[in-house]
Design an enzyme around this catalytic site. Structure first.
Site, PDB file in Angstrom:
ATOM      1  N   ASN A   1     -17.793 -12.864 -30.839  1.00 23.12           N
ATOM      2  CA  ASN A   1     -17.216 -14.027 -31.518  1.00 23.12           C
ATOM      3  C   ASN A   1     -18.339 -15.031 -31.796  1.00 23.12           C
ATOM      4  O   ASN A   1     -18.861 -15.645 -30.865  1.00 23.12           O
ATOM      5  CB  ASN A   1     -16.129 -14.635 -30.626  1.00 23.12           C
ATOM      6  CG  ASN A   1     -15.439 -15.830 -31.254  1.00 23.12           C
ATOM      7  OD1 ASN A   1     -15.904 -16.378 -32.255  1.00 23.12           O
ATOM      8  ND2 ASN A   1     -14.329 -16.241 -30.664  1.00 23.12           N
TER       9      ASN A   1
ATOM     10  N   CYS B   1     -13.672 -22.855 -34.049  1.00 20.68           N
ATOM     11  CA  CYS B   1     -13.925 -21.632 -34.825  1.00 20.68           C
ATOM     12  C   CYS B   1     -13.407 -21.754 -36.258  1.00 20.68           C
ATOM     13  O   CYS B   1     -13.679 -20.894 -37.090  1.00 20.68           O
ATOM     14  CB  CYS B   1     -13.282 -20.434 -34.136  1.00 20.68           C
ATOM     15  SG  CYS B   1     -14.028 -20.086 -32.541  1.00 20.68           S
TER      16      CYS B   1
ATOM     17  N   HIS C   1     -11.529 -14.390 -39.062  1.00 18.98           N
ATOM     18  CA  HIS C   1     -12.317 -14.840 -37.918  1.00 18.98           C
ATOM     19  C   HIS C   1     -12.331 -13.716 -36.885  1.00 18.98           C
ATOM     20  O   HIS C   1     -11.288 -13.166 -36.523  1.00 18.98           O
ATOM     21  CB  HIS C   1     -11.703 -16.111 -37.322  1.00 18.98           C
ATOM     22  CG  HIS C   1     -12.308 -16.502 -36.015  1.00 18.98           C
ATOM     23  ND1 HIS C   1     -13.670 -16.534 -35.811  1.00 18.98           N
ATOM     24  CD2 HIS C   1     -11.754 -16.863 -34.829  1.00 18.98           C
ATOM     25  CE1 HIS C   1     -13.916 -16.898 -34.570  1.00 18.98           C
ATOM     26  NE2 HIS C   1     -12.769 -17.096 -33.944  1.00 18.98           N
TER      27      HIS C   1
HETATM   28  N1  COA Z   1     -14.108  -7.728 -16.871  1.00 24.43           N
HETATM   29  C1  COA Z   1     -13.206  -7.246 -15.995  1.00 24.43           C
HETATM   30  N2  COA Z   1     -12.101  -7.911 -15.637  1.00 24.43           N
HETATM   31  C2  COA Z   1     -11.899  -9.111 -16.221  1.00 24.43           C
HETATM   32  C3  COA Z   1     -12.803  -9.663 -17.139  1.00 24.43           C
HETATM   33  C4  COA Z   1     -13.945  -8.920 -17.454  1.00 24.43           C
HETATM   34  N3  COA Z   1     -14.875  -9.353 -18.336  1.00 24.43           N
HETATM   35  N4  COA Z   1     -12.315 -10.862 -17.543  1.00 24.43           N
HETATM   36  C5  COA Z   1     -11.164 -11.061 -16.898  1.00 24.43           C
HETATM   37  N5  COA Z   1     -10.911 -10.003 -16.099  1.00 24.43           N
HETATM   38  C6  COA Z   1      -9.784  -9.793 -15.189  1.00 24.43           C
HETATM   39  C7  COA Z   1      -9.124 -11.076 -14.762  1.00 24.43           C
HETATM   40  O1  COA Z   1      -9.836 -11.684 -13.706  1.00 24.43           O
HETATM   41  C8  COA Z   1      -7.777 -10.561 -14.326  1.00 24.43           C
HETATM   42  O2  COA Z   1      -7.904 -10.005 -13.052  1.00 24.43           O
HETATM   43  P1  COA Z   1      -6.727 -10.170 -11.961  1.00 24.43           P
HETATM   44  O3  COA Z   1      -5.538  -9.492 -12.581  1.00 24.43           O
HETATM   45  O4  COA Z   1      -7.282  -9.479 -10.774  1.00 24.43           O
HETATM   46  O5  COA Z   1      -6.517 -11.647 -11.803  1.00 24.43           O
HETATM   47  C9  COA Z   1      -7.507  -9.425 -15.297  1.00 24.43           C
HETATM   48  O6  COA Z   1      -8.780  -9.067 -15.865  1.00 24.43           O
HETATM   49  C10 COA Z   1      -6.564  -9.800 -16.409  1.00 24.43           C
HETATM   50  O7  COA Z   1      -6.957 -11.060 -16.905  1.00 24.43           O
HETATM   51  P2  COA Z   1      -6.330 -11.679 -18.201  1.00 24.43           P
HETATM   52  O8  COA Z   1      -6.919 -13.022 -18.457  1.00 24.43           O
HETATM   53  O9  COA Z   1      -4.835 -11.546 -18.101  1.00 24.43           O
HETATM   54  O10 COA Z   1      -6.856 -10.620 -19.275  1.00 24.43           O
HETATM   55  P3  COA Z   1      -6.476 -10.510 -20.783  1.00 24.43           P
HETATM   56  O11 COA Z   1      -5.907  -9.186 -21.069  1.00 24.43           O
HETATM   57  O12 COA Z   1      -5.693 -11.692 -21.246  1.00 24.43           O
HETATM   58  O13 COA Z   1      -7.902 -10.530 -21.476  1.00 24.43           O
HETATM   59  C11 COA Z   1      -9.241 -12.070 -22.711  1.00 24.43           C
HETATM   60  C12 COA Z   1      -8.731 -11.670 -21.336  1.00 24.43           C
HETATM   61  C13 COA Z   1     -10.095 -13.313 -22.553  1.00 24.43           C
HETATM   62  C14 COA Z   1     -10.065 -10.928 -23.279  1.00 24.43           C
HETATM   63  C15 COA Z   1      -8.007 -12.348 -23.622  1.00 24.43           C
HETATM   64  O14 COA Z   1      -7.115 -13.234 -22.986  1.00 24.43           O
HETATM   65  C16 COA Z   1      -8.399 -12.931 -24.947  1.00 24.43           C
HETATM   66  O15 COA Z   1      -9.103 -12.318 -25.715  1.00 24.43           O
HETATM   67  N6  COA Z   1      -7.896 -14.155 -25.265  1.00 24.43           N
HETATM   68  C17 COA Z   1      -8.236 -14.808 -26.506  1.00 24.43           C
HETATM   69  C18 COA Z   1      -9.596 -15.432 -26.374  1.00 24.43           C
HETATM   70  C19 COA Z   1     -10.182 -15.838 -27.692  1.00 24.43           C
HETATM   71  O16 COA Z   1     -10.077 -15.140 -28.659  1.00 24.43           O
HETATM   72  N7  COA Z   1     -10.844 -16.988 -27.673  1.00 24.43           N
HETATM   73  C20 COA Z   1     -11.505 -17.489 -28.813  1.00 24.43           C
HETATM   74  C21 COA Z   1     -10.533 -18.058 -29.772  1.00 24.43           C
HETATM   75  S1  COA Z   1     -11.388 -18.655 -31.176  1.00 24.43           S
END
Ligand code: COA
Length: 322
Positions: free
Chosen positions: A279, A118, A249
């Site tokens: 994104n 990115c 970004h």
């Molecule tokens: N809908 C519903 N539930 C979801 C889900 C979705 N789309 N995606 C994940 N979950 C669930 C998980 O399975 C987990 O369930 P569990 O507790 O039963 O195991 C729960 O939500 C929490 O998951 P977690 O990974 O801790 O969520 P989070 O708050 O960290 O959010 C992201 C997940 C991906 C949104 C977050 O981690 C994020 O934005 N990270 C940065 C990613 C990014 O920016 N990447 C690009 C960089 S350039």
């Protein structure tokens, strides 16, 4: 070194191409255990665009390139170099930039691609500016284009909801007194974290599919990006308060909020568009740049800081005086 030395380089024009097809959060509810409210609250995304059937990453890049050249009122023959940043090319070779060069009939331009997660948009601009200030090139077309439609795992609810397709472009040219000027740029990398976000075959069994450790990415960026921004500003001889506008970004509104709080930047000093686009990876700063210019968020003399982060893990920044 962070500061550009030599001639001056300015932005002569910007453009975007966003494919028409929209996929809303509610569309994911039809085949995944997810909800509009979960996606919006955790990411700030409401919808994203995806390329039409048969529309390739290089097609998105070409359309953005035409828009930027029109905005700059320049013909393709004036270009010395075309650089395309992408993580989702039609093919590993030939490069997307060669396809764009051929379709534009930019007969005097060389072409190559940049693959930098990115941070690709920032890396491509940094490369183009370096070429202009050193005297190697006079006019460079920089494009960032992504077609994630083919690269996401549609069964992985934590990644497929994040990404969208789109392209942005800008023309960079030599600059005279009183015109725009790129001041500084920096890219840092921590390759020990390469497994946080990847599409490696051994991880997934499919060379294209994205695998991400979402929480690790979130934590890494929230902890390291504020320090990176503060160091970059110090090396650029500016304080974060004296930056007039931030081109960020667009990965997650919670990340931008947390980084801004830590550095002490007001959210009014940036443009957020990931609600509409998700994104778009390398393309996201280029799309935000075009929108910021066209909406009049920046005026002549403003100091604008571009900030990106992504797979690698990498962090990148550019400082530009409009
Ligand atoms: N809908 C519903 N539930 C979801 C889900 C979705 N789309 N995606 C994940 N979950 C669930 C998980 O399975 C987990 O369930 P569990 O507790 O039963 O195991 C729960 O939500 C929490 O998951 P977690 O990974 O801790 O969520 P989070 O708050 O960290 O959010 C992201 C997940 C991906 C949104 C977050 O981690 C994020 O934005 N990270 C940065 C990613 C990014 O920016 N990447 C690009 C960089 S350039």
């Amino acid at each position: 070194m962070t500061i550009f030395n030599g001639r001056k380089a300015k932005i002569s024009g910007t453009g975007v191409y966003i494919p028409e097809k929209i996929m809303k959060n509610t569309d994911f509810e039809k085949f995944l255990d997810t909800s509009d409210s979960w996606i919006y609250e955790r990411t700030g995304i409401k919808e994203r665009h995806f390329a039409a059937d048969g529309e390739r990453c290089s097609d998105l890049a070409y359309n953005a390139a035409v828009a930027a050249l029109n905005d700059a009122k320049m013909s393709p023959e004036t270009l010395d170099m075309i650089i395309v940043a992408t993580n989702t090319p039609d093919s590993t070779f030939p490069s997307m930039s060669c396809k764009v060069q051929g379709r534009l009939r930019a007969v005097n331009a060389g072409a190559f691609d940049v693959l930098a997660g990115c941070v690709g948009g920032v890396a491509a601009i940094q490369t183009a500016v370096s070429g202009v200030v050193s005297g190697l090139w006079n006019n460079v077309l920089v494009v960032a284009s992504e077609k994630f439609k083919d690269y996401v795992d549609w069964n992985d609810r934590s990644t497929c909801i994040l990404f969208g397709d789109g392209a942005g472009a800008c023309v960079l040219s030599t600059s005279n007194e009183g015109e725009g000027n790129f001041i500084s740029s920096k890219i840092s990398a921590d390759g020990t974290k390469h497994d946080f976000l990847s599409n490696e075959t051994e991880n997934s069994g499919d060379p294209h599919v994205i695998k991400m450790k979402g929480q690790d990415v979130f934590k890494y960026v929230s902890i390291n990006l504020p320090k990176f921004i503060e160091n970059f500003c110090e090396e650029s001889k500016i304080t974060p308060e004296n930056v007039d506008f931030w081109i960020m970004h667009q990965a997650n509104t919670r990340i931008i909020d947390s980084v801004f709080k830590r550095v002490g930047i007001s959210i009014d000093k940036t443009l957020l568009n990931l609600e509409q686009y998700g994104n778009t990876s390398a393309a996201s700063v280029m799309i935000a740049l075009d929108e910021s210019m066209k909406k009049g968020c920046v005026k002549q003399g403003d100091k604008v800081c571009f900030v990106a982060f992504g797979a690698g893990m990498t962090l990148g920044a550019l400082l530009y005086e409009v």
